[in-house]
Scaffold this motif. Structure first.
Motif, PDB file in Angstrom:
ATOM      1  N   ILE B  13       0.877  -1.226  -0.090  1.00 24.59           N
ATOM      2  CA  ILE B  13       0.069  -0.006  -0.076  1.00 24.59           C
ATOM      3  C   ILE B  13       0.880   1.235   0.016  1.00 24.59           C
ATOM      4  O   ILE B  13       2.014   1.226   0.696  1.00 24.59           O
ATOM      5  N   THR B  14       0.761   2.160  -0.829  1.00 21.96           N
ATOM      6  CA  THR B  14       1.255   3.330  -0.863  1.00 21.96           C
ATOM      7  C   THR B  14       0.361   4.595  -0.862  1.00 21.96           C
ATOM      8  O   THR B  14      -0.858   4.288  -1.094  1.00 21.96           O
ATOM      9  N   ASP B  15       0.830   5.852  -0.706  1.00 19.15           N
ATOM     10  CA  ASP B  15       0.230   7.092  -0.790  1.00 19.15           C
ATOM     11  C   ASP B  15      -1.010   7.330   0.076  1.00 19.15           C
ATOM     12  O   ASP B  15      -2.000   7.763  -0.670  1.00 19.15           O
ATOM     13  N   LEU B  16      -1.017   6.704   1.266  1.00 17.94           N
ATOM     14  CA  LEU B  16      -1.941   7.003   2.042  1.00 17.94           C
ATOM     15  C   LEU B  16      -2.231   8.357   2.655  1.00 17.94           C
ATOM     16  O   LEU B  16      -3.281   8.602   3.207  1.00 17.94           O
ATOM     17  N   GLY B  17      -1.073   9.198   2.913  1.00 13.69           N
ATOM     18  CA  GLY B  17      -0.995  10.279   3.473  1.00 13.69           C
ATOM     19  C   GLY B  17      -0.971  10.404   4.842  1.00 13.69           C
ATOM     20  O   GLY B  17      -1.084   9.156   5.294  1.00 13.69           O
ATOM     21  N   PRO B  18      -1.217  11.434   5.527  1.00 11.25           N
ATOM     22  CA  PRO B  18      -1.209  11.303   7.124  1.00 11.25           C
ATOM     23  C   PRO B  18      -2.626  10.994   7.567  1.00 11.25           C
ATOM     24  O   PRO B  18      -3.755  10.762   6.801  1.00 11.25           O
ATOM     25  N   HIS B  19      -2.767  10.379   8.867  1.00 12.39           N
ATOM     26  CA  HIS B  19      -4.176  10.129   9.432  1.00 12.39           C
ATOM     27  C   HIS B  19      -4.850  11.454   9.483  1.00 12.39           C
ATOM     28  O   HIS B  19      -4.529  12.673   9.540  1.00 12.39           O
ATOM     29  N   PRO B  20      -6.212  11.295   8.799  1.00 12.67           N
ATOM     30  CA  PRO B  20      -7.243  12.300   8.648  1.00 12.67           C
ATOM     31  C   PRO B  20      -7.049  13.263  10.053  1.00 12.67           C
ATOM     32  O   PRO B  20      -7.452  12.733  10.928  1.00 12.67           O
ATOM     33  N   TYR B  21      -6.946  14.372   9.929  1.00  9.68           N
ATOM     34  CA  TYR B  21      -6.998  15.190  11.492  1.00  9.68           C
ATOM     35  C   TYR B  21      -8.294  15.015  12.157  1.00  9.68           C
ATOM     36  O   TYR B  21      -8.425  15.517  13.416  1.00  9.68           O
TER      37      TYR B  21
END
Lengths: 81, 379, 426
Positions: B13-21
Motif C-alpha cells: 500500500i502506498t500514498d495513504l498520506g497522514p492520518h485524517p486530522y
C-alpha cells in the motif's frame, strides 16, 4: 515523430548507463525527450525506479537517480532495500 | 499476514498520506472549531479558550526535550487518557498540550503533571522564553558542529524561571541549528545558537575512489572551492579532489556527497550566536537574526559560555526594552552599537558582512551613537 | 545495567528542564540500543565530534523520501546503533493525536526501532530515530496496513506540508489551515513520496500574520491568513480593557510590572500605520490604512477581531541561508480565497504555475526563491500571470538598469546604421 513511452524509458536508461557521473539529477533526463514536460519525464523516471531499472540516492535534502549497478556506497549500505 | 521479503510488491500500500486530522481532535475542539470567541492565558502555561457556545477549553502546555522515548510518549498518553478524553497535541515549538473541557479537569490535570517530577514543566505561554526549536546534533546528524539536545537542555535549565513565567517585554524565541545548513531554520529567531565549522574538509585520498563520485563532490560545493585533482596513493596515480581553503564557507555539503571529505573537528567547531530575528508580522516586518558572536568553543557537557551570554542578553533586554518590543525591535530602537555596549559584547570584524549583498548592512549615514566602541576617537 | 559509563551525559540529568539523558536510560531498560546511543554520544561529548555517517540509498521501495540513511562510524563499539536511519511519519494537521493512535505508533516503533522519537522534526513530521535497514520494509508494511498511515517527504520532494492549528483552537485564523493542509497533502501524495523538483519544496499554512508555523521564513509557498474588510470591533469590550477588567494581550504579560493598561501607549502609538485613534471613549480605525499586522487584535482579543471577508496572502520563496543568504518569502498574491468549496483549485493553480516554471528553469539544488532572485521578480510575476503592483516591492528600484524588451520600444531594435551615418558623420 513523438517518442513512445518505451523509447523515452530506453533513452533514460541509456543516459544513466553512459553518463560519466553515475548519479544524475532529474534535470539531466529532461533532454531524453525535450518534447515532454519535465513533470512527464519525472513520472517516467520514478516509474523506472519501481521497475528496478533506476534507484534513488538521497543526501537527505536532494535526491538523485542511478542505475543500481553503478552506485557507489559506504560499506554500510547493502545496495538493496 | 505481514511483509514478505520474497514478494515485496505483493499487497503493498502506498500514498495513504497522514492520518485524517478529524479523527485526532478532542470533542470540545471538534464541537467549537471555527466558532471560538476569545482566549486568555489564565496562568503561565494555561490557556482558556471560550467558544461562542460558551464552551470552555483549558489547555495546559508543557515543555519537552523533543528527543523523547516511547515510554515518555506513553506516559503522556496516560495523562491524556486520565484527564483529556484520550487526545493531546504538540506545538510547532516542540511543546505538548493537554486540553480539558472544564476548570475541574484542568486542575486535576495540572496536579497530575506536577506530581511527575521534572518531566512535564508547565509554561511556554505569553511573554516568556518558550521551548527551543532545534536540530539533531551529535545524537543523529553526520555534519553537526555542535550537539543540539545538550546545549538546549543547558540553556533551558539556566532560563527555566522564564519558561514558567511571563515577565519579559515580549516572547523570546530561541532556536538552535547544529550546522549552517540550518535544518532548524534559526535565521529568524530572537536568539539563535548556530553550530559552525572552521576547518575546511580533509581529503581521504585512500578512500575517495571507493566511496565518491568525484564530479558530484566537485558540484556539491556552493562556492566552487572543490576542484578535480590527481595524487599518488601507494605509488599509483589516482584521481581525487582538492579544496581551495580560502573559498571554503565550511558548510559540509561536500561531506554529504563524499564521505571521504570529513570536516568536523574538536577545535575547529563551535557555536555562533545570532540575535534579533522574528517571524511574526506583528508591528514590524519579519527580521533575520544578526550575528553578534562569531565563535564560542564547544564545552560539553554544560556549555557555560553559551548559557552565560544568552542569560546576559536576556537580562539586559528584560530590563531595557519596552512592553511588546521583541529583541530585534529593541536593538534597532536603541541602535546596534548600543546593543553591543549594553550587553558587553565585543564587536569584531566577523559581524561585518563580507558575503554577497553585504553592502545592505553597512552604515551609510552620518547618524550614529557614541558608545564605548568610539572611545578611541573621542577620549 | 549500564553498558557504558556516561559521566559527561550524566551531568545533563541535573537541572529543572526534562532530561533526554534520563529518558534514554529509562528506554534502555527495554531497548538495549539506547545504551549504545548513550555510549556513542558520550564519546562525542568527550571528543567534541560526531560519530555518524550519512547513507544515501536506504529507503522503502519506490519512495524517494521519508527515510534518511544514517550509520555509526564506531559500529564495533556500539553495535546497537550500527544502522540508525531516520523515519519520517507524516503528522496529522495541527499535530493533534488520539492516544489510541499515539500508542499504536509507539507499539510499532517499539517493535521495529530504537524506541527514540522526535515530536516533531523541523519540517513537521513525527520522527522515528534509529531504524535498521532490514526493519524498514516491515515497519512500512505495518504502518500502512495496520495504522493506515504513511511516511513524509525528504530529498527533492514536496516536503510534508504543515500548518498552525488554525480554526480548531484559534479565533484569529482566517481560513481552515488544517483542511487545506490535509487536502493538498493528499492531492500531492506522489510529489511527497517521489522526487519531482530541482530541490526541496515546502508549503506552510498560517491562519494569520502572527504566523505560528513560520511560513514566511521557512516555506517556498507560504499561505498566511488575512482579511479584506474592516477589523470587527466591540466598543463595550474596548472599555473593559481600558478599565482594566480584561487582561491586555490575553494575559501574556501578567508577571511583568508594566502598570495599568494604557490604550494610547500600548495600542494606538504602536500601530505601524498610525491608523487608530480615540474619539471620546470610542476606538476608531481607518481600515483603509491598516496592514493587518495583528498587534491591536493580539492586545485586545475580546474587543477586536479579524474582518469577516477572510482569505490569505500568498508569499513565495523563503529559505534558510544556504546559499545566497536567507530569504523571507516575497508577497506575490495579496489576497486569495481559501475555501474547500472549490477544492482549493485557485491555490492549486498558483502552485502548478510555479512548479511548471521552476522544474524547467530552476538549477539543480536551487530553491525557488533563489531562482526568482536569479531570473528576476518581474519575470516570475509574469509566470504567475499577475500584473505588477506597488505591493510587490518595499520601494521602487534605485538603479535605472532596466531590461527593456524589444517589443516595448517603438520601432524595435533593428536599425539601419547606413541611414544613421547619412545624418551623422563618423
Amino acid at each position: 515523430m513523438a517518442m513512445s513511452l518505451e523509447e523515452v524509458e530506453a533513452a533514460i536508461i541509456a543516459k544513466a548507463n553512459k553518463s560519466p557521473k553515475p548519479q544524475l539529477y532529474i534535470k539531466d533526463f529532461y533532454k531524453c525527450d525535450s518534447e515532454r514536460k519535465p513533470r512527464e519525464i519525472k513520472n517516467i523516471a520514478n516509474k523506472l525506479v519501481t521497475k528496478g531499472e533506476l534507484m534513488f540516492w538521497s543526501s537527505g535534502s536532494t535526491t538523485m537517480y542511478a542505475r543500481p549497478d553503478r552506485i557507489k556506497n559506504e560499506e554500510g549500505d547493502s545496495g538493496v532495500n | 499476514m505481514g511483509y514478505d521479503p520474497k514478494n515485496p510488491m505483493e499487497g503493498r500500500i502506498t500514498d495513504l498520506g497522514p492520518h485524517p486530522y478529524t479523527d485526532m481532535m478532542p470533542p470540545v475542539i471538534m464541537a467549537n472549531k471555527g466558532k471560538w470567541d476569545y482566549h486568555e492565558i489564565v496562568a503561565p502555561g494555561v490557556l482558556l479558550h471560550v467558544g461562542d457556545s460558551g464552551d470552555t477549553c483549558y489547555t495546559v502546555r508543557i515543555g519537552s526535550p523533543r528527543l523523547i522515548s516511547i515510554e515518555h510518549v506513553r506516559e503522556m498518553c496516560d495523562i491524556a487518557d486520565a484527564h483529556c478524553e484520550g487526545f493531546m497535541r504538540f506545538t510547532t515549538r516542540n511543546n505538548a498540550e493537554f486540553m480539558a473541557d472544564s476548570k475541574e479537569k484542568c486542575d486535576a490535570l495540572i496536579e497530575d503533571l506536577k506530581s511527575r517530577g521534572t518531566k512535564f514543566p508547565i509554561g511556554g505561554t505569553g511573554a516568556c522564553v518558550t521551548n527551543i526549536v532545534h536540530t539533531q546534533g551529535w545524537v543523529h546528524c553526520h555534519t553537526p558542529a555542535t550537539d543540539a539536545s545538550g546545549p538546549v537542555k543547558c540553556v533551558m535549565d539556566d532560563l527555566f524561571e522564564y519558561f514558567g513565567s511571563m515577565s519579559l517585554p515580549a516572547q523570546v524565541r530561541i532556536a538552535l541549528a547544529c550546522c549552517l545548513n540550518m535544518c532548524g531554520a534559526v535565521h529568524a529567531s530572537d536568539i539563535a545558537i548556530l553550530g559552525i565549522h572552521r576547518k575546511p574538509p580533509m581529503i581521504d585520498h585512500k578512500r575517495i575512489t571507493g566511496v565518491c563520485e568525484l564530479p558530484l563532490a566537485v558540484a556539491s560545493c556552493p562556492l566552487g572551492a572543490v576542484k578535480p585533482a590527481k595524487t599518488e596513493v601507494d605509488g599509483k596515480e589516482i584521481k581525487t579532489v582538492k579544496v581551495n581553503a580560502e573559498r571554503c564557507m565550511f558548510c559540509g555539503n561536500c561531506y554529504t556527497m563524499c564521505p571521504a571529505m570529513p570536516l568536523a573537528d574538536p577545535e575547529g567547531d563551535g557555536i555562533a550566536i545570532l540575535v534579533g530575528g522574528k517571524v511574526s508580522n506583528r508591528i514590524s516586518a519579519p527580521k533575520f537574526s544578526k550575528l553578534i558572536i562569531p565563535f564560542l568553543p564547544n564545552t560539553p557537557p554544560r556549555w557555560p559560555e553559551v548559557t552565560e551570554v544568552i542569560r546576559r542578553i536576556l537580562e539586559v533586554y528584560a530590563k531595557d526594552a519596552r512592553k511588546y518590543e521583541r529583541i530585534g525591535e529593541w536593538a534597532e530602537r536603541i541602535s546596534w552599537e548600543k546593543f553591543f555596549e549594553k550587553c558587553d559584547i565585543p564587536f569584531t570584524d566577523k559581524s561585518i558582512d563580507d558575503y554577497r549583498l553585504a553592502y545592505d548592512t553597512w552604515h551609510t549615514t552620518a547618524q550614529f551613537k557614541y558608545t564605548n566602541a568610539t572611545d578611541a576617537y573621542t577620549k | 545495567m549500564p553498558k557504558h559509563d556516561t559521566p559527561m551525559l550524566d551531568e545533563l540529568e541535573k537541572g529543572p528542564w526534562p532530561s533526554f539523558v534520563s529518558d534514554l536510560k529509562r528506554q534502555a531498560e527495554t531497548h538495549d540500543e539506547c545504551w549504545d546511543i548513550l555510549g556513542q554520544m558520550e564519546m562525542s561529548y568527550r571528543d567534541k565530534i560526531t560519530h555518524w555517517k550519512h547513507g544515501g540509498i536506504v529507503g522503502v521501495f519506490g519512495y524517494g523520501g521519508g527515510i534518511v540513511g544514517r550509520y555509526s562510524d564506531m559500529p564495533k563499539e556500539f553495535p546497537g546503533v550500527e544502522h540508525f536511519h531516520t523515519v519520517r511519519v507524516a503528522q496529522p494537521s495541527g499535530m493533534y493525536y488520539s492516544t489510541k493512535n499515539l500508542r499504536d505508533l509507539m507499539d510499532l516503533w517499539g517493535k521495529y526501532g530504537s524506541g527514540m522519537t522526535n515530536f516533531h522534526g523541523s519540517t513537521g513530521d513525527l520522527i522515528f530515530l534509529g531504524c535498521r535497514t532490514e526493519a524498514l520494509e516491515p515497519l512500512f508494511w505495518d504502518l500502512t496496513h495496520d495504522l493506515k498511515q504513511d511516511l513524509g517527504g525528504s530529498g527533492s520532494n514536496l516536503r510534508t506540508p504543515s500548518c498552525c492549528l488554525g480554526e480548531s483552537r484559534c479565533e484569529w485564523s482566517c481560513y481552515d489551515t488544517q483542511d487545506i493542509c490535509y487536502a493538498l497533502t493528499m492531492h500531492y501524495q506522489d510529489e511527497v513520496h517521489r522526487p519531482a523538483f530541482p530541490y526541496k519544496f515546502k508549503f506552510k499554512f498560517s491562519g494569520c500574520a502572527n504566523d505560528c508555523v513560520a511560513a514566511i521564513a521557512r516555506s517556498d509557498f507560504a499561505v498566511i491568513g488575512t482579511w479584506k474588510d474592516d477589523i470587527q470591533m466591540d466598543q463595550a469590550a474596548v472599555k473593559e480593557y481600558m478599565a482594566g477588567n480584561y487582561p491586555s494581550n490575553a494575559g501574556a504579560h501578567a508577571d511583568g510590572d508594566w502598570g495599568a493598561f494604557d490604550i494610547q501607549k500600548e495600542v494606538i502609538d504602536l500601530c505601524p500605520t498610525e491608523c487608530m485613534w480615540m474619539e471620546g471613549d470610542e476606538l476608531k480605525i481607518d481600515n483603509s490604512e491598516c496592514t493587518r499586522c495583528m498587534h491591536c487584535i493580539n492586545v485586545m482579543p475580546r474587543a477586536l477581531r479579524p474582518g469577516k471577508e477572510k482569505g490569505a496572502t500568498i508569499c513565495i520563496g523563503a529559505k534558510a541561508p544556504i546559499l545566497d543568504g536567507a530569504q523571507f518569502a516575497t508577497l506575490v498574491i495579496p489576497f486569495a480565497k481559501v475555501s474547500k468549496d472549490n477544492n482549493y483549485e485557485n491555490i492549486i493553480d498558483y502552485i502548478e504555475l510555479i512548479w511548471d516554471w521552476w522544474m524547467e528553469v530552476g538549477k539543480n539544488r536551487e530553491r525557488v526563491g533563489e531562482t526568482i532572485q536569479r531570473i528576476g521578480l518581474p519575470t516570475f510575476l509574469s509566470v504567475m500571470e499577475v500584473d505588477p503592483i506597488p505591493q510587490h516591492v518595499r520601494e521602487p528600484r534605485s538603479n535605472p538598469y532596466i531590461f527593456w524588451k524589444e517589443e516595448e520600444v517603438p520601432g524595435g531594435w533593428e536599425r539601419d546604421v547606413d541611414e544613421f551615418r547619412r545624418k551623422h558623420a563618423a
